[in-house]
Design a protein around this motif. Structure first.
Motif, mmCIF file in Angstrom:
data_model
loop_
_atom_site.group_PDB
_atom_site.id
_atom_site.type_symbol
_atom_site.label_atom_id
_atom_site.label_comp_id
_atom_site.label_asym_id
_atom_site.label_seq_id
_atom_site.Cartn_x
_atom_site.Cartn_y
_atom_site.Cartn_z
ATOM 1 N N ILE A 72 -141.969 -14.906 -10.810
ATOM 2 C CA ILE A 72 -140.878 -14.717 -9.863
ATOM 3 C C ILE A 72 -140.797 -15.946 -8.966
ATOM 4 N N TYR A 73 -139.625 -16.575 -8.960
ATOM 5 C CA TYR A 73 -139.418 -17.713 -8.064
ATOM 6 C C TYR A 73 -138.474 -17.289 -6.941
ATOM 7 N N GLY A 74 -138.805 -17.718 -5.735
ATOM 8 C CA GLY A 74 -137.921 -17.447 -4.606
ATOM 9 C C GLY A 74 -138.387 -18.221 -3.396
ATOM 10 N N GLU A 75 -137.441 -18.598 -2.561
ATOM 11 C CA GLU A 75 -137.795 -19.274 -1.322
ATOM 12 C C GLU A 75 -138.633 -18.341 -0.445
ATOM 13 N N SER A 76 -139.300 -18.911 0.524
ATOM 14 C CA SER A 76 -140.106 -18.116 1.444
ATOM 15 C C SER A 76 -139.222 -17.094 2.159
ATOM 16 N N GLY A 77 -139.684 -15.848 2.172
ATOM 17 C CA GLY A 77 -138.970 -14.810 2.900
ATOM 18 C C GLY A 77 -137.905 -14.080 2.117
ATOM 19 N N THR A 78 -137.804 -14.316 0.804
ATOM 20 C CA THR A 78 -136.762 -13.652 0.015
ATOM 21 C C THR A 78 -137.177 -12.271 -0.487
ATOM 22 N N GLY A 79 -138.462 -11.922 -0.389
ATOM 23 C CA GLY A 79 -138.903 -10.606 -0.828
ATOM 24 C C GLY A 79 -139.502 -10.587 -2.220
ATOM 25 N N LYS A 80 -140.279 -11.613 -2.551
ATOM 26 C CA LYS A 80 -140.878 -11.689 -3.886
ATOM 27 C C LYS A 80 -141.844 -10.537 -4.138
ATOM 28 N N GLU A 81 -142.562 -10.126 -3.088
ATOM 29 C CA GLU A 81 -143.520 -9.029 -3.255
ATOM 30 C C GLU A 81 -142.807 -7.708 -3.533
ATOM 31 N N LEU A 82 -141.630 -7.511 -2.940
ATOM 32 C CA LEU A 82 -140.851 -6.303 -3.219
ATOM 33 C C LEU A 82 -140.364 -6.300 -4.659
ATOM 34 N N ALA A 83 -139.939 -7.461 -5.136
ATOM 35 C CA ALA A 83 -139.471 -7.574 -6.519
ATOM 36 C C ALA A 83 -140.602 -7.274 -7.492
ATOM 37 N N ALA A 84 -141.796 -7.782 -7.209
ATOM 38 C CA ALA A 84 -142.948 -7.535 -8.087
ATOM 39 C C ALA A 84 -143.290 -6.048 -8.126
ATOM 40 N N LYS A 85 -143.298 -5.407 -6.975
ATOM 41 C CA LYS A 85 -143.597 -3.961 -6.917
ATOM 42 C C LYS A 85 -142.524 -3.160 -7.646
ATOM 43 N N PHE A 86 -141.289 -3.604 -7.532
ATOM 44 C CA PHE A 86 -140.188 -2.936 -8.228
ATOM 45 C C PHE A 86 -140.390 -2.993 -9.740
ATOM 46 N N VAL A 87 -140.777 -4.166 -10.257
ATOM 47 C CA VAL A 87 -141.028 -4.303 -11.700
ATOM 48 C C VAL A 87 -142.129 -3.349 -12.131
ATOM 49 N N HIS A 88 -143.215 -3.283 -11.354
ATOM 50 C CA HIS A 88 -144.310 -2.368 -11.692
ATOM 51 C C HIS A 88 -143.834 -0.915 -11.688
ATOM 52 N N ASP A 89 -143.096 -0.535 -10.655
ATOM 53 C CA ASP A 89 -142.658 0.860 -10.512
ATOM 54 C C ASP A 89 -141.668 1.291 -11.586
ATOM 55 N N GLN A 90 -140.987 0.315 -12.201
ATOM 56 C CA GLN A 90 -140.036 0.629 -13.264
ATOM 57 C C GLN A 90 -140.656 0.491 -14.657
ATOM 58 N N SER A 91 -141.910 0.068 -14.725
ATOM 59 C CA SER A 91 -142.548 -0.222 -16.008
ATOM 60 C C SER A 91 -143.332 0.975 -16.531
ATOM 61 N N ALA A 92 -143.825 0.841 -17.753
ATOM 62 C CA ALA A 92 -144.646 1.901 -18.349
ATOM 63 C C ALA A 92 -145.997 2.020 -17.651
ATOM 64 N N ARG A 93 -146.369 1.054 -16.821
ATOM 65 C CA ARG A 93 -147.643 1.072 -16.101
ATOM 66 C C ARG A 93 -147.526 1.684 -14.711
ATOM 67 N N LYS A 94 -146.396 2.274 -14.373
ATOM 68 C CA LYS A 94 -146.125 2.682 -12.995
ATOM 69 C C LYS A 94 -147.129 3.698 -12.439
ATOM 70 N N LYS A 95 -147.773 4.490 -13.306
ATOM 71 C CA LYS A 95 -148.742 5.485 -12.827
ATOM 72 C C LYS A 95 -150.147 4.901 -12.712
ATOM 73 N N ASN A 96 -150.292 3.647 -13.077
ATOM 74 C CA ASN A 96 -151.587 2.986 -13.045
ATOM 75 C C ASN A 96 -151.671 2.034 -11.854
ATOM 76 N N PRO A 97 -152.835 1.415 -11.598
ATOM 77 C CA PRO A 97 -153.019 0.635 -10.362
ATOM 78 C C PRO A 97 -152.067 -0.546 -10.239
ATOM 79 N N TYR A 98 -151.709 -0.811 -8.998
ATOM 80 C CA TYR A 98 -150.955 -2.017 -8.644
ATOM 81 C C TYR A 98 -151.766 -2.741 -7.583
ATOM 82 N N VAL A 99 -152.207 -3.960 -7.892
ATOM 83 C CA VAL A 99 -153.121 -4.702 -7.017
ATOM 84 C C VAL A 99 -152.495 -6.049 -6.672
#
Length: 457
Positions: free
Chosen positions: A159-186
């Motif tokens: 994920i590329y983005g300038e500082s403050g664009t919400g890269k961590e939210l995008a990463a969590k979103f990908v995890h929550d929409q994936s087949a791994r969503k019930k497993n750990p997110y670290v």
């Protein structure tokens, strides 16, 4: 030979996705069960109602609100049309969708529009703890679609983005929409951990691995087993650790610091950066093999200046978070919103939050006016660029003034706008087309018209 009459209900019920048929007057003449079920609405509240009233909760067609209107496009050109839109369900919750619109003709020569709707992600899936991914702009909707595509795969994501664009939210979103969503997110912020502790943090350590080490510690790779590990600011990872990370990504195996036993894990890695990693590769500061290993799927987050129409909604969400529970909710005046929208936000959403926090501390009677909005002076404001993008977003591109005070033509402003976007995104036509809310074919025609060549930008 007589043309067969088409049963419109059979036609749309053959669609697995939500679908409607609309006449020239914006009136829905048929809707399939998938549409009614998807939006929680009875058929009698859909059929014979205007499409913009049902899907946009608006009294006027969407093109009058500055959006690309499938109805207007198809009835003007008699050709299929695709667009990203925001629809609203029965509870007025936004729903991000991709619309595929097709022209229809009956034996009498009457024309209709078939709309097939593919949902990107319901609004309830855009939340991340107390933060939210908010927006309706073409650039934001294109981002959500790209994140959904990434979530369906198990490949590494960069994920590329300038500082403050919400890269961590995008990463969590990908995890929550994936087949791994019930497993750990670290998560690990690579810029926030000293180099000496990095290996222990990622891979863990055994008792006695170093002075003062009293016991065994699991690393983040073990903790993320069967789930997702998010490596934020991966460009800050020291070169020695890059080599060790590459080995784990290739084999799925590692040893704890001070240990001999191989540990095997199944971890999906999502990495994020605000730096140009390929430039760092050229400079010898980032491993090329690691870059290609983590960049299985690339996602670029648009800066706030490229999604200005999202600023009012983002500001509302942030104010709700910042207001103390015992205080009444503050509101922004129209003048305050206009001032925010006209700013270029070099610090993006993080800067917007900072500005609003200061405004809340100084406003009167829970009302934030333009006088309470203060920008960081050291950043400066590129008024010409800000006004150009803002006017383009609001259909006022003819009002931008160059340095000598003369008015630019619409074509000159659009050429400059496209050229700027191409430069910002390394000539990537798909990203630029998504930001502008047009398809790549339309962008290609504009490039030819303005004699812009992506390889020279």
């Amino acid at each position: 030979m007589n043309k067969p009459a088409i049963d419109v209900h059979s036609l749309i019920n053959a669609q697995d996705s939500p679908a409607v048929i609309i006449d020239e007057n914006y009136r829905i003449v048929a809707a399939n069960q998938a549409y009614c079920t998807s939006y929680g609405i009875d058929p009698d509240k859909v059929v014979n109602h205007r499409c913009h009233e049902v899907s946009h909760h608006s009294a006027v067609p969407c093109h009058m609100n500055g959006e690309d209107c499938p109805h207007k496009q198809v009835f003007s050109t008699d050709k299929p049309f695709e667009v990203l839109h925001t629809h609203y369900d029965y509870a007025n919750r936004p729903d991000r969708v991709r619309i595929k619109a097709h022209p229809l003709h009956d034996p009498n020569g009457d024309r209709y529009l078939l709309e097939v709707i593919n949902r990107l992600a319901p609004s309830t899936n855009l939340s991340c703890e107390d933060m939210q991914m908010v927006g309706h702009s073409p650039a934001f909707l294109a981002l959500i679609e790209n994140l959904i595509v990434a979530a369906k795969s198990d490949a590494a994501v960069l994920i590329y983005g300038e500082s403050g664009t919400g890269k961590e939210l995008a990463a969590k979103f990908v995890h929550d929409q994936s087949a791994r969503k019930k497993n750990p997110y670290v998560e690990l912020n690579c810029a926030a951990i000293p180099e000496a502790l990095c290996e222990s943090e990622l891979f863990g350590h055994e008792r006695g691995a170093f002075t003062g080490c009293a016991g065994l510690k699991q690393g983040l790779f073990e903790l993320a087993d069967s789930g997702t590990l998010f490596l934020d600011e991966i460009g800050e990872l020291p070169l020695p650790m890059q080599a060790k990370l590459l080995r784990v990504l290739d084999s799925g195996e590692f040893r704890r610091l001070g240990g001999n036993k191989l540990t095997k894990v199944d971890v999906r890695v999502i990495a994020a950066t605000n730096r140009n990693l390929m430039a760092m590769v050229t400079q010898g500061k980032f491993r090329e093999d690691l870059y290609f290993r983590i960049a299985g799927i690339n996602v670029s987050i648009p800066p706030l200046r490229e999604r200005r129409t999202d600023i009012p909604a983002l500001a509302e969400i942030l104010i709700k978070r910042l207001c103390k529970p015992e205080h009444n909710l503050c509101r922004l005046t129209h003048a305050a919103i206009e001032r925010l929208v006209s700013y270029s936000f070099p610090g993006n959403i993080r800067e917007l939050q900072n500005i609003l926090q200061k405004a809340l501390a100084t406003c009167d009677c829970n009302i934030i006016d333009a006088k309470h909005i203060h920008f960081n002076e050291h950043h400066g404001i590129n008024h010409a660029a800000a006004d150009s993008t803002h006017d383009h977003a609001h259909g006022k591109v003819g009002g931008v003034m160059p340095a000598d005070g003369s008015k630019l033509s619409i074509a000159e402003v659009e050429r400059h706008y496209i050229s700027t976007l191409l430069e910002q995104h390394d000539g990537n036509r798909r990203i630029v087309a998504n930001i502008m809310g047009i398809n790549e074919r339309t962008l290609y025609r504009k490039l030819k018209r303005y004699e812009l060549r992506t390889e020279n930008v």
